[in-house]
Enzyme design. Structure first.
Site: not given
Length: 283
Positions: A160, A180, A191, A222
């Site tokens: 990701c 991404r 992150n 979400i």
């Protein structure tokens, strides 16, 4: 916290519903989000509107730095983040390349530390970057990427947050990280911590000053079963001031990170938060 909350509000107010084939769920989605983290002034981007378990995020990225490919190794560092993708992902369980319980395949850190060349040799991307930056070299290609389409079928999950570009201006080191796809209620919490900590660590082991970390997200979303908690609980809370991250100054080399560093070498100071929120996780 302000930029995080602004992104969450933007998704809630402007997002469009997109079906996700992998999870079978719908996601409220926006395209393109840019966040900045002030590593120079140690403004650690730890979520305060719910309790954030920062150690697992750092432990996971330390596993990437070490090139781990097994969920058991990540558990030993202090995080269970790969248990589900390694052992409960239906497509991966049926993949003939899977080597048994806890195997993740050639994902993330494996690509970063042992990218395969056509002749069978491997490239250690991270080592090259550390060597260059330590010498004060920025060839405008100090790029660590985990995104290898030729080996997607050899791993349990495509990356990701997939690429990290380091930029050296004088003796100040900056980082631009590309993602991404981001599960904002759950994944972004991790992150942000990882982008900040990666720059802080790389500056420390290369003898440079940490500058800013730039975090670009393409698809920010979400999940449908997270929306109510985000809209009606987390976004109703007032944030607290950001804490500081302390890193053991004895960490001086890439070899240190590869060998003896543990979560005991990291400390968060001044962290205040609201109560935890248990968001659903989609495998």
């Amino acid at each position: 916290m302000k930029q995080y909350l602004e992104l969450c509000r933007r998704i809630v107010s402007e997002g469009e519903w997109v079906a996700n084939e992998r999870t079978g769920k719908h996601c409220l989605t926006v395209i393109n989000a840019d966040l900045e983290y002030d590593v120079a002034n140690n403004q650690f981007p730890l979520i305060t509107t719910r309790k954030s378990y920062w150690k697992a995020a750092i432990a996971e990225f330390l596993g990437y730095i070490r090139g781990y490919d097994n969920a058991a190794d990540f558990r030993a560092l202090g995080t269970k983040t790969w248990d589900a993708n390694a052992n409960e992902n239906a497509a991966w369980l049926a993949n003939p390349h899977r080597r048994g319980v806890d195997d993740m395949g050639r994902v993330y850190g494996v690509q970063g530390r042992a990218w395969r060349k056509p002749n069978g040799e491997t490239i250690d991307q991270l080592r090259k970057i550390v060597n260059n930056l330590t010498k004060g070299i920025d060839d405008r290609g100090e790029i660590l990427t985990f995104f290898n389409p030729g080996e997607f079928d050899l791993g349990c999950l495509r990356p990701c947050m997939h690429t990290h570009t380091f930029s050296l201006v004088g003796d100040t080191l900056h980082l631009t990280s590309y993602q991404r796809s981001c599960d904002v209620p759950l994944g972004l919490n991790f992150n942000q911590i990882q982008v900040f900590t990666f720059l802080a660590l790389m500056a420390q082991i290369t003898g440079k000053k940490a500058g800013k970390a730039y975090h670009k997200i393409v698809n920010a979303h979400i999940y449908e079963d997270q929306l109510e908690l985000m809209r009606d609980v987390q976004l109703k809370r007032e944030p607290f001031p950001l804490p500081k991250l302390e890193i053991n100054p004895d960490i001086k080399t890439l070899e240190d990170l590869e060998t003896w560093v543990t979560m005991d070498d990291f400390k968060v100071v001044g962290y205040q938060s609201h109560e935890p929120i248990k968001y659903p996780f989609s495998v």
